[in-house]
Design an enzyme around this catalytic site. Structure first.
Site, mmCIF file in Angstrom:
data_model
loop_
_atom_site.group_PDB
_atom_site.id
_atom_site.type_symbol
_atom_site.label_atom_id
_atom_site.label_comp_id
_atom_site.label_asym_id
_atom_site.label_seq_id
_atom_site.Cartn_x
_atom_site.Cartn_y
_atom_site.Cartn_z
ATOM 1 N N HIS A 259 0.853 -1.188 0.000
ATOM 2 C CA HIS A 259 0.000 0.000 0.000
ATOM 3 C C HIS A 259 0.891 1.240 0.000
ATOM 4 O O HIS A 259 1.669 1.456 0.928
ATOM 5 C CB HIS A 259 -0.916 -0.001 1.215
ATOM 6 C CG HIS A 259 -1.806 1.194 1.305
ATOM 7 N ND1 HIS A 259 -2.746 1.479 0.333
ATOM 8 C CD2 HIS A 259 -1.900 2.183 2.211
ATOM 9 C CE1 HIS A 259 -3.380 2.590 0.657
ATOM 10 N NE2 HIS A 259 -2.881 3.048 1.800
ATOM 11 N N ASP A 261 0.541 5.234 -0.177
ATOM 12 C CA ASP A 261 -0.297 6.421 -0.209
ATOM 13 C C ASP A 261 0.218 7.374 -1.285
ATOM 14 O O ASP A 261 1.403 7.727 -1.303
ATOM 15 C CB ASP A 261 -0.288 7.114 1.150
ATOM 16 C CG ASP A 261 -1.137 6.383 2.173
ATOM 17 O OD1 ASP A 261 -2.216 5.889 1.784
ATOM 18 O OD2 ASP A 261 -0.734 6.289 3.336
ATOM 19 N N ASP A 371 -7.549 1.304 2.576
ATOM 20 C CA ASP A 371 -7.373 2.359 3.567
ATOM 21 C C ASP A 371 -8.106 3.618 3.121
ATOM 22 O O ASP A 371 -7.619 4.367 2.276
ATOM 23 C CB ASP A 371 -5.878 2.662 3.740
ATOM 24 C CG ASP A 371 -5.620 3.730 4.797
ATOM 25 O OD1 ASP A 371 -6.495 3.935 5.645
ATOM 26 O OD2 ASP A 371 -4.543 4.339 4.773
ATOM 27 N N HIS A 576 -7.347 9.589 -0.659
ATOM 28 C CA HIS A 576 -7.959 9.617 0.672
ATOM 29 C C HIS A 576 -7.130 10.315 1.751
ATOM 30 O O HIS A 576 -7.609 10.461 2.883
ATOM 31 C CB HIS A 576 -8.312 8.191 1.126
ATOM 32 C CG HIS A 576 -7.139 7.274 1.301
ATOM 33 N ND1 HIS A 576 -6.794 6.325 0.367
ATOM 34 C CD2 HIS A 576 -6.231 7.162 2.290
ATOM 35 C CE1 HIS A 576 -5.725 5.662 0.784
ATOM 36 N NE2 HIS A 576 -5.369 6.154 1.952
#
Length: 1040
Positions: A259, A261, A371, A576
């Site tokens: 993951h 971001d 997430d 997000h």
């Protein structure tokens, strides 16, 4: 074999094995100390730069001699190292590693290509030069190591989420060549897993003791100084792990994952390098482990790598063909699940799925959003419309109040659409393959007996990093061993296929998946929220006017390329951790620049489309007003007159999706039959505004003492209460500063009291009446507001300017309503939700702060009060009090968040009957979409014109655009949705030259059974509650 004592103590035996593999204790004589053998130094040189240079440019710089122990920095700079190495002849036949430890994140370059990331935090501190050095292999080699001056999770000063430390320095602590002992590594993995089994199963389990005694025997046999003892020890481990489990064992599907971001505690540009570091490492693992599959989401990140690391990107495409590199998600980025509009969510999939199809030959079949801070109830319908029926996430494991009752279930959206959802029961998307994690995946599963399969995402995440060889080695050993669930390396598709086979007993969750945490993100960084709303609307308008110009002008070229670029910028900002405001200052500044890019270029495209739309029509020069929603508009608008640019008001009527000429001084319409606005200031300083529809009374401080619906005489403000009451709260969360507003903040409510005599009359009536006042919020912050009532308008507007300089404070505005209802209504994407008063059971109480888009409403049987806004999202209704969240003041990860000047508008609308009957939805559109007034560069039409209208107020025509794959560039896409929550038959009227009409999905793929017949320029459409429908309209060529 050494004889074991007759009695053994569990703890001393366990800790004996622990110390034998410890990286801290007794490394001079334990097994861990033998992981690396002979070593030799390397020759280092370096150069430091504030820029993120491409490899080709970096290697041309002047390098200076360097050595282990050197410091470099500061934060966000880059230090490039040239590493010159000579491998000793005596190492032939051995595995050779470059051992590298430094602060910051590193990327190894070999022969001009990125080959592996090196990061201490990601447990990657060596690069395999050769798995077995051959005599013919070159002995001399030059590598480059690019070290970013930031950690895996940024560079926070004092804590992870603190603002970055701009002066932080970094150090190189190790750089050498060494022989790696793979047999020692294998034994270490065995022993760590045996300890995990012993601890995880506990002292009352026979298999636990078997694991512990096997590990103890291995320690007895294994002499770290004598490698010839290793095989016997490894044989004991193989015997243990070779004991198989039963057929009923739970199956864990382990998928490599990383993951990353897209921006968070580091800027966008650093994410590009994070992708290269993480994915080059994954490529090496896929080369060495053919059964290993790696799931990768976010088309934006792949496009970055394609543009900046083409060699690495080609490798990813090759492994995708082999089935090891698996694109997932189908979206441009892993967006926030609450704040983006419904159309923006559709575009995430439209841009993402088209990218994956073009670059990897197929679309994604799983939505991947591990997430994010909540999940809109319209996501199931949007997913299904984009070809996706599977969804993976895990963020609801963070719920603060209630434990979500399922890990595998069907999720039913607002319209009834269903998708299969899986939350990996280990409650993490960054597993490391430990026994503890594997066992938790089984024991924590809340759907035991309903399904016998679970997902397991392994690899360092958030800041990248991804899987390691050690993680893979652990999972392989746990493949099928007694006392443990089965573990198989799988793809997301294999996991969901297994879950679908077991889906007959699964439960269904209906409605929103609300995250009971991070609800401060609905408000933090108000400018990012405002930019998001404005840019969504600008792109809507550009597409609409460009589509109409395309229909009416043979010469007009639809700006598809420009619009794609602008949409992708907006979608990027909807990641997000960006639109939510939970990012560092550098990211917020970049995002604001992207918004400005969208505004600037969007307005240029708007002017071009408007000019083309009316080119050649007879009429005077001047302004045209455009209505960009499918509603007829009657508005008071400003018209500029004369050379000095004085503004006067005029009443304008513009048809649905069309235009009308701006009034001139000689063409101002009479006000009748509408009543003009009446303004009166009393001797006590209070002001009354009345337009015959509503009557507003403000006290001398600007608070609302009365709001009456004139036709019925019904008062909307609770007796003895004040509306438009600004309130200040202490806002100190437990940890996640920019993210969280805690329930206890409600206990610190402090009304902000104004001074009598500050209220003054602004506009004196006629087409508009207003009053304005100043309010000192605190010694550091102040507010000014104009309260505006227009002729014929069913709501009163509050134009607000705030100069905000606070620390851990939360500003809201409240409206106590003379309404009693057990539930309130909140607008979401393509519809609305009704939620119970949060003072009831725990599932409602956890919603003390919720999100909404353009409006909320509190209604009883025949009367209600709606609160509208033009750029806010955080809100709540407690009892009879409607509250709009305005500004926060968190200090991490951005100390400047929300500081400075803000402008925003909210409005209050009392209404008879339900909000549907009263037109609250239309009113909110009017507030957010003021009439477009664009200059006519040449002759402008002197008549009105409408392109589309819809016969039912329940159906909203949301989007008009050119089709993505319009071969003749003469096909439009229309998107409509049912907004009231009802079954509707309606007519879509058009004045455009439509040749053919067909239903399509959200990806604009034709429905083979969706042909629509055109009758007298009308199309009949049928909707179920909250259904979204898309149409393809093929246009006839225009005459000109």
């Amino acid at each position: 074999m050494a004889a074991a004592p007759f009695l053994k103590h569990w703890r001393t035996t366990f800790e004996r094995v622990e110390k034998f593999v410890s990286p801290i204790y007794f490394t001079d004589c334990n097994l861990r100390g033998r992981l690396f053998g002979d070593s030799c130094p390397v020759t280092l040189s370096s150069f430091l730069t504030p820029e993120r240079l491409p490899y080709e440019k970096a290697v041309q710089q002047n390098f200076s001699p360097a050595q282990v122990g050197d410091s470099f920095g500061p934060t966000w700079w880059t230090c490039w190292f040239r590493v010159e190495l000579v491998i000793p002849e005596v190492w032939v036949g051995k595995e050779v590693h470059l051992c590298w430890e430094s602060d910051g994140e590193s990327l190894v370059w070999r022969d001009g290509e990125p080959v592996q990331g090196l990061t201490k935090e990601g447990e990657k501190t060596s690069y395999v030069l050769s798995e077995r050095l051959h005599a013919a292999d070159p002995r001399s080699l030059t590598l480059y190591v690019e070290v970013a001056c930031n950690g895996l999770l940024g560079a926070g000063k004092g804590s992870m989420i603190a603002a970055p430390d701009p002066e932080k320095m970094f150090q190189l602590s190790q750089a050498k060549l060494a022989v790696f002992h793979r047999d020692v590594h294998n034994l270490l993995v065995d022993l760590e897993l045996l300890l995990g089994v012993a601890k995880g199963l506990g002292e009352d389990n026979q298999r636990s003791f078997q694991a512990l005694y096997t590990a103890n025997q291995m320690v007895n046999i294994c002499d770290p100084a004598q490698p010839e003892t290793y095989p016997a020890a490894e044989a004991l481990a193989s015997k243990f792990f070779g004991q198989r489990g039963g057929e009923s064992q739970h199956t864990i599907h382990a998928t490599g994952h990383c993951h990353i971001d897209t921006a968070w505690l580091w800027p966008f540009k650093e994410t590009v390098r994070k992708c290269a570091r993480s994915w080059s490492t994954a490529v090496k693992l896929m080369e060495r482990n053919t059964e290993f599959t790696f799931a990768c989401s976010q088309a934006q990140q792949l496009e970055w790598v394609k543009n900046q690391y083409p060699g690495l990107y080609a490798q990813l495409q090759e492994f995708a063909c082999r089935g090891q590199f698996v694109p997932v998600g189908g979206t441009w980025v892993e967006m926030d699940g609450n704040l983006p509009s419904g159309e923006a969510m559709v575009r995430q999939f439209l841009q993402g799925q088209n990218f994956f199809l073009q670059e990897f030959g197929k679309m994604c079949s799983e939505f991947w959003l591990p997430d994010t801070f909540g999940y809109s109830a319209q996501l199931p319908q949007i997913m299904q419309g984009c070809g996706i029926k599977r969804f993976l996430t895990q963020k609801l494991s963070w719920n603060l109040v209630n434990s979500f009752p399922h890990h595998t279930f069907f999720w039913e959206g607002l319209d009834g659409s269903q998708v299969l959802v899986h939350f990996p029961p280990g409650d993490s998307y960054g597993m490391q393959g430990s026994v503890e994690e594997v066992l938790k995946t089984v024991t924590n599963n809340r759907d035991k007996g309903r399904t016998n399969h679970s997902g397991f995402l392994f690899g360092f995440g958030d800041g990248g990093g991804g899987p390691t060889q050690t993680m893979l080695d652990r999972l392989k050993r746990l493949g099928n061993t007694d006392g443990q669930p089965r573990v198989q390396l799988s793809s997301p598709g294999q996991l969901f296929t297994a879950l679908e086979r077991d889906s007959g007993q699964l439960c269904t969750w209906v409605g929103e998946l609300f995250l009971e945490l991070h609800n401060g993100t609905y408000t933090t960084h108000a400018q990012l929220k405002k930019g998001n709303r404005e840019c969504e609307q600008i792109l809507h308008d550009v597409e609409l006017l460009s589509s109409l110009a395309l229909a009416r002008s043979a010469q007009f070229l639809y700006p598809a390329v420009q619009l794609q670029r602008l949409w992708r910028l907006l979608l990027l900002n909807q990641f997000h951790d960006v639109v939510t405001g939970s990012c560092i200052q550098l990211v917020a500044e970049d995002a604001m620049n992207y918004y400005e890019d969208i505004r600037s270029h969007g307005n240029t495209l708007l002017s071009a489309a408007a000019a083309a739309l009316c080119a050649g029509e007879p009429g005077p020069k001047g302004l045209r007003h455009y209505q960009h929603t499918a509603l007829e508009a009657h508005r008071s608008v400003g018209t500029t007159q004369g050379l000095v640019g004085l503004t006067r008001l005029a009443l304008v009527t513009v048809p649905s999706i069309g235009y009308a000429p701006a009034p001139t001084p000689t063409s101002l319409q009479p006000l009748l039959p509408q009543q003009p606005v009446f303004v009166m200031q009393e001797t006590d300083g209070s002001v009354t505004l009345d337009n015959g529809i509503i009557r507003v009374r403000l006290d001398p401080t600007g608070c609302l003492t009365s709001l009456v619906l004139v036709a019925s005489g019904r008062e909307a403000i609770a007796e003895g209460a004040l509306g438009n009451q600004f309130v200040l709260f202490d806002d100190v969360p437990l940890y996640w500063d920019a993210w969280d507003v805690m329930d206890y903040h409600l206990e610190t409510r402090k009304p902000v009291r104004g001074q009598a005599g500050t209220l003054a009359v602004g506009a004196e009536g006629g087409l508009r009446g207003s009053a304005w006042f100043l309010l000192q919020i605190s010694p550091n912050s102040r507010l000014s507001q104009e309260v505006v009532l227009d002729v014929g308008c069913p709501y009163v507007r509050f134009h607000t300017e705030v100069h905000w300089h606070e620390t851990h404070k939360f500003l809201k505005v409240e409206f106590p309503a003379r309404v009693r209802s057990p539930q309130a209504t909140y607008e979401i994407q393509f519809g609305h939700l009704q939620e119970a008063d949060p003072q009831q059971h725990s599932w409602d109480w956890a919603r003390y702060e919720v999100w909404a888009h353009r409006w909320i409403d509190l209604s009883e049987c025949d009367f209600g009060l709606a609160l509208l806004n033009n750029c806010k999202y955080g809100t709540s209704v407690r009892g009879n009090v409607l509250s709009l969240s305005l500004l926060r003041a968190p200090k991490a990860p951005d100390v400047t968040a929300d500081m400075g000047r803000h402008e925003f508008t909210y409005a209050l609308m009392p209404h008879k009957g339900s909000f549907q009957e009263a037109g609250v939805i239309q009113a909110a559109y009017n507030l957010n979409f003021p009439l477009l007034a664009l200059p006519a560069p040449g002759p402008a039409p002197d008549t009105t014109w409408s392109a589309f209208s819809v016969s039912s107020p329940a159906v909203v025509l949301e989007t008009i655009k050119q089709a993505e794959k319009s071969h003749q560039h003469r096909t439009l896409v229309l998107r409509l949705y049912e907004a009231h929550g009802s079954h509707v038959d309606c007519w879509l009227h058009t004045s455009l030259p439509v040749q053919e009409a067909t239903l399509c999905d959200l990806l604009e793929q034709r429905d083979p059974t969706g042909h629509l017949s055109l009758q007298d320029n009308r199309l009949k459409l049928t909707f179920s509650p909250f259904q979204v429908r898309s149409l393809l309209l093929v246009l006839q060529p225009p005459a000109n």
